[in-house]
Design a protein around this motif. Structure first.
Motif, mmCIF file in Angstrom:
data_model
loop_
_atom_site.group_PDB
_atom_site.id
_atom_site.type_symbol
_atom_site.label_atom_id
_atom_site.label_comp_id
_atom_site.label_asym_id
_atom_site.label_seq_id
_atom_site.Cartn_x
_atom_site.Cartn_y
_atom_site.Cartn_z
ATOM 1 N N THR A 17 -4.628 -11.109 -34.342
ATOM 2 C CA THR A 17 -4.525 -9.663 -34.138
ATOM 3 C C THR A 17 -4.998 -9.276 -32.750
ATOM 4 O O THR A 17 -4.410 -8.409 -32.101
ATOM 5 C CB THR A 17 -5.303 -8.906 -35.229
ATOM 6 N N LEU A 18 -6.034 -9.937 -32.255
ATOM 7 C CA LEU A 18 -6.508 -9.691 -30.891
ATOM 8 C C LEU A 18 -5.407 -9.993 -29.877
ATOM 9 O O LEU A 18 -5.195 -9.223 -28.934
ATOM 10 C CB LEU A 18 -7.751 -10.538 -30.605
ATOM 11 N N ASP A 19 -4.670 -11.078 -30.082
ATOM 12 C CA ASP A 19 -3.565 -11.417 -29.179
ATOM 13 C C ASP A 19 -2.518 -10.304 -29.174
ATOM 14 O O ASP A 19 -2.034 -9.899 -28.120
ATOM 15 C CB ASP A 19 -2.920 -12.743 -29.585
ATOM 16 N N GLN A 22 -3.992 -7.208 -27.290
ATOM 17 C CA GLN A 22 -4.114 -7.408 -25.846
ATOM 18 C C GLN A 22 -2.772 -7.671 -25.180
ATOM 19 O O GLN A 22 -2.645 -7.485 -23.971
ATOM 20 C CB GLN A 22 -5.117 -8.513 -25.544
ATOM 21 N N THR A 23 -1.766 -8.070 -25.949
ATOM 22 C CA THR A 23 -0.413 -8.154 -25.389
ATOM 23 C C THR A 23 0.121 -6.745 -25.155
ATOM 24 O O THR A 23 0.700 -6.456 -24.107
ATOM 25 C CB THR A 23 0.521 -8.936 -26.328
ATOM 26 N N ALA A 24 -0.094 -5.863 -26.119
ATOM 27 C CA ALA A 24 0.342 -4.472 -25.952
ATOM 28 C C ALA A 24 -0.449 -3.775 -24.852
ATOM 29 O O ALA A 24 0.116 -3.047 -24.041
ATOM 30 C CB ALA A 24 0.186 -3.716 -27.271
ATOM 31 N N TRP A 28 -7.139 -3.866 -22.100
ATOM 32 C CA TRP A 28 -8.208 -3.760 -23.096
ATOM 33 C C TRP A 28 -9.030 -5.040 -23.099
ATOM 34 O O TRP A 28 -8.493 -6.144 -23.034
ATOM 35 C CB TRP A 28 -7.620 -3.514 -24.469
ATOM 36 N N LYS A 29 -10.320 -4.887 -23.218
ATOM 37 C CA LYS A 29 -11.255 -6.008 -23.196
ATOM 38 C C LYS A 29 -12.043 -6.061 -24.501
ATOM 39 O O LYS A 29 -12.212 -5.056 -25.179
ATOM 40 C CB LYS A 29 -12.244 -5.871 -22.024
ATOM 41 N N VAL A 48 -12.381 -4.359 -29.522
ATOM 42 C CA VAL A 48 -11.470 -4.526 -28.391
ATOM 43 C C VAL A 48 -10.943 -3.155 -27.993
ATOM 44 O O VAL A 48 -10.523 -2.372 -28.848
ATOM 45 C CB VAL A 48 -10.311 -5.515 -28.708
ATOM 46 N N GLY A 49 -11.009 -2.852 -26.698
ATOM 47 C CA GLY A 49 -10.513 -1.563 -26.232
ATOM 48 C C GLY A 49 -11.024 -1.235 -24.855
ATOM 49 O O GLY A 49 -11.226 -2.104 -24.009
#
Length: 151
Positions: A17-19, A22-24, A28-29, A48-49
């Motif tokens: 989900t993180l991938d 962060q792809t979108a 976002w870090k 993440v954000g």
């Protein structure tokens, strides 16, 4: 004044989900991460954000996410207003994520929906007008929405 600070999701695979997120949103870090206990179950979490808004991801989910094709109660989708819908769509598709739904043609906005690996639907909407009455116009669509992916 108010603003939405965060959304908290429980997922089977935080990294997957993180991938997607962060792809979108490549800017976002991961703001923080750790472990906790939730009703006697140890789980990992991360935020993440941006400095102001984020999504919390939690591991140790059990069962399946809501069937998005059903009328069952639960989260239908998470919507993000974006400046470059084509860029987000391109990055997601290049990384193997399929468009689930194409929003109806509208003179003042474009929308696409993707489903992340945890089964959550993300709506990305680009407004084509800065006029609030146009942005918030209901009706005026010149086509129906198209379900194209496998929800």
């Amino acid at each position: 004044m108010f603003r939405l600070e965060h959304i908290n999701l429980v997922v089977k695979d935080i990294d997957a989900t993180l991938d997607f997120i962060q792809t979108a949103f490549p800017d976002w870090k991961v703001r923080g991460k750790g472990s906790s206990e939730w009703y006697n179950t140890k789980r990992h979490w991360l935020h993440v954000g941006t400095d102001d808004n984020y999504i919390t991801l939690n591991s140790a989910s059990e069962g399946q996410n809501r069937d998005l094709r059903s009328n069952a109660p639960g989260l239908a989708h998470i919507g993000f207003c974006v400046d470059d819908l084509a860029g987000i769509a391109s990055r997601l598709q290049q990384n193997g994520y399929e468009i689930a739904t194409i929003g109806a043609d509208h003179p003042h906005r474009k929308t696409l929906y993707f489903i992340d690996p945890a089964g959550f639907e993300f709506e990305f909407i680009e407004y084509l007008s800065q006029v609030s009455t146009e942005r918030n116009q209901y009706g005026g669509e010149t086509s129906a929405i198209q379900r194209v992916g496998s929800a």
